[in-house]
Design an enzyme around this catalytic site. Structure first.
Site, mmCIF file in Angstrom:
data_model
loop_
_atom_site.group_PDB
_atom_site.id
_atom_site.type_symbol
_atom_site.label_atom_id
_atom_site.label_comp_id
_atom_site.label_asym_id
_atom_site.label_seq_id
_atom_site.Cartn_x
_atom_site.Cartn_y
_atom_site.Cartn_z
ATOM 1 N N HIS A 266 0.812 -1.224 0.000
ATOM 2 C CA HIS A 266 0.000 0.000 0.000
ATOM 3 C C HIS A 266 0.840 1.266 0.000
ATOM 4 O O HIS A 266 1.867 1.349 0.637
ATOM 5 C CB HIS A 266 -0.983 0.028 1.170
ATOM 6 C CG HIS A 266 -0.412 -0.261 2.514
ATOM 7 N ND1 HIS A 266 -1.180 -0.257 3.648
ATOM 8 C CD2 HIS A 266 0.832 -0.581 2.910
ATOM 9 C CE1 HIS A 266 -0.427 -0.561 4.675
ATOM 10 N NE2 HIS A 266 0.783 -0.753 4.260
ATOM 11 N N ASN A 267 0.365 2.249 -0.735
ATOM 12 C CA ASN A 267 0.953 3.591 -0.784
ATOM 13 C C ASN A 267 2.341 3.640 -1.419
ATOM 14 O O ASN A 267 3.036 4.649 -1.309
ATOM 15 C CB ASN A 267 1.001 4.213 0.623
ATOM 16 C CG ASN A 267 -0.383 4.478 1.175
ATOM 17 O OD1 ASN A 267 -0.969 3.617 1.837
ATOM 18 N ND2 ASN A 267 -0.950 5.626 0.866
#
Lengths: 340, 340, 340
Positions: A242-243
């Site tokens: 994620h991210n």
């Protein structure tokens, strides 16, 4: 379909040496060339095959000077590899049936729309409020979730999953069983030793010309977006957490993994099984060797790193050479101690 | 949906500093905050953004002393991270449509049963004699095999495979394309160099509150069960071999792999790409570093290990620091030899 | 179904010691044996359980001399492990329902044909011009592409993808979510830093008795074939790149990866997470250790290699033992320097 050697030469802007009237209908590697096939010689490691190949013609460098007698016909071009790639593309267009239309049963929620000249295979699934561009091919068993957008000229291979809220650009290719937009791995430790799920509310954004390999997983951001920028090519079984942000034209080989919130620069190369911990910044044009682990940000552009906890490749290879000789080094040490 | 800053503060049991009447409708990271969004500051590494963020409000530690002028509004709470997680959950409930009912075409053998308030997407498949609890969401293309049991409140994401005889507890989440219950890798070498398949007759058991990442594979036991205990969280592309047991609340990051019959204790952490050979016992509260290989059992609880063939992290880091300086060490040795 | 201990002994050509009239109906591990179950003792590490097991009978070595009193019944055979495997197979045949026929909805293009006694589950997909042999089981959500051939007696598990032009032999088993025939990772760097897709026009060939694990990806050749030879067994989440050749009876454990054009010999063993760079040749009967990276061809047959950039295991282990003691070695060096 058949072409003459002359026709191929014309297509590639090359010069024929030998019989240009011969017919060719197949592309082969030079070591596997058979009558009727055309091949190429780019890496000179394969030059010996030039003198033994049975291919009807071989595409070679315009200034190649053969060192032995040649029994095939040559097409001399500026860049044999590019020329051959050009042929591959033409050939691919010829042999790959361009699927279109809708096979049944397939499923598309009535709130979603799809552009012109598309293909939806049997058992493909499109959820709610998704918008799909023109010339998009969605193969068997692919899933497009809710609120997804997909640009033009994309290919979604069998079993690929493009989950809710993902944004896919133009000219993207998502290979079989890749998962785009799975939940980030976010759990908050509780005082009793258990973990509590942190909702992952962001999404995944793929810009134009991105390719995602088979079985690769790209997690949605906790908030905001996991971003794969223009022209990035990702191989099979890669994990993007994620991210993460991957810069333009970066290439990531199979089984590499990038932990949460790390930002990789432009034009980087990550070799197979490379692993990056989270929250790093990797400078543009960094090369990370096979099986290399990275636990610190890389500031200097154009660096090549290697090793278990990777550092500059030159230094790593020196240290590793001595690692291999450690028993010898230890023995010398023991000798020295005795002498004293 | 919109809330005022005051309403959010009330929900979090916090204290407003600034304009509590402002309306917020979105959650953003502090560095990406925009008017109308609310953010949080937990890791003080991000403090500089507190003074530049455009978020309408930021959730902060109750005793935070800003070092510069602040242009946003603060909500002071005991634990900003928990507070923000609480908001995320509330927000997730608001935006995630709660799917229910049965889409067609879907397949469920008439011998199987499913509880109340469930969802079966188009192209989901449920085999024979399976029993599925209440509030279970089975998304597109998921496969539930024969003789499977699934508890209440589970989410089976698109393309997940839960194969024959698997037992899934309550509150479990199985992400896209995960495979639960594939055959263990068991082949008996024959005298002629070939291998004979050993039937894998056991199953996989997931206890309550287990989460399995996208593309992860968990093999069934040869006999008995591969067991993933209560509260275990497993990331993407992890391999769990036959007859492995994972203790309660253990967390396993992406691309880790555990070979057959190894037993991992409670509350352990396996970082990304960690690898364990078979037939080991790993004590409770062990931490295994990224890319670390483990070839011996770990007896002492609470140990942190690291390295290619991992040992205690403090010792590994010392050795690795010298590994990086081996060329220097070798040169010193040569100098010493000359002096003698 | 129930058998007596005598009946089992007869099947295994063994000799009963104890009560042969007892009935058994289940197979268990010796440490989990319960009344009514039969177990085996092969690895003597588990001998203590022989004296405590509640299994009704245990299959043991014909010349085993128990060191304590035994409360179970013995079946003495030449090779307890083989004997038990034989029982497993008989048991598997009994409990595994042999699926056949066609569930609806399923999809098979009218240009494709399938032999006798097959099974096509709901939501299975077969494209154009594919030819499938007799006794082939195609489970839910599996995709067979265009121009595929599959021999007799194959099992294609749920969600496996066998893409266009793949050739599968007889007696092959493809586990869930494996991808056979995804595009090779081929991109030609352009002068502006972007990459151009190189069409991948070859295919994948699996010879007879090949087993492919869950989530494993095997890429098609650029030209020619990626070839997995007879009797090869591949575990879960393995990556096989374009134009790789794997020799007969080679075994590849989970999460290993092999880069493009590498040729692995016969009867090799690649342990978990092993990684090979491209264009190598690996001699027959090579063993490559867990997490071992290989960057050079291996010429000598029967070698065992290990380590980060793997070399002979004996040498690696020596060097690694000293690596662990590097701080000590450095201190000695400092002492020596002081003395001089």
């Amino acid at each position: 379909m058949e072409f003459t050697v002359n026709q191929v030469a014309e297509l590639l802007n090359g010069k024929v040496e030998g019989d240009g009237s011969l017919k060719v209908s197949r592309l082969d590697k030079i070591q596997e060339g058979k009558p009727g096939s055309i091949s190429f010689l780019s890496n000179l490691k394969y030059e010996p095959y030039l003198y033994t190949t049975q291919a009807s013609a071989v595409i070679v460098q315009e200034d190649l000077k053969p060192s032995k007698a040649i029994h095939t016909n040559l097409i001399r071009v500026k860049d044999p590899y590019s020329g051959f790639t050009q042929l591959l593309e033409a050939y691919a267009l010829m042999i790959r049936a361009d699927k279109s239309g809708v096979e049944q049963p397939s499923f598309m929620d009535e709130s979603s729309i799809m552009g012109e000249n598309g293909y939806r295979a049997a058992f493909s699934y499109i959820g709610k409020n998704s918008v799909i561009g023109n010339n998009v091919k969605i193969h068997a068993q692919a899933v497009i979730g809710d609120d997804v957008s997909i640009g033009d000229h994309c290919i979604i291979h069998p079993g690929a999953r493009i989950l809710n809220q993902s944004k896919i650009g133009n000219h993207c290719e998502i290979h079989s069983n890749a998962v785009i937009g799975s939940d980030g791995f976010g759990f908050a430790p509780q005082s009793d030793g258990t973990y509590k799920n942190i909702p992952q509310l962001g999404n995944v954004v793929l810009e134009d010309y991105v390719s995602i390999g088979a079985g690769t997983t790209i997690d949605r951001a906790t908030l905001g977006s996991t971003v794969i920028k223009k022209g990035v090519k990702i191989d099979n079984l890669v994990q993007i957490a994620h991210n993460v942000v991957i810069g333009e034209n970066t290439v990531i080989a199979a089984q590499a993994g990038i932990s949460g919130s790390t930002e990789v620069g432009k034009n980087c190369i990550l070799a197979g099984k490379a692993g990056l911990i989270g929250h790093l910044k990797i400078a543009d044009r960094t090369t990370i060797g096979a099986n290399t682990g990275i636990s610190k940000s890389i500031i200097e552009e154009g660096t090549t790193v290697h090793g278990y906890m990777g550092f500059k490749i030159k230094d790593f290879l020196k240290s590793y050479a001595i690692f291999k000789k450690l028993p010898e080094l230890q023995n010398k040490m023991i000798d020295l101690e005795k002498k004293l």
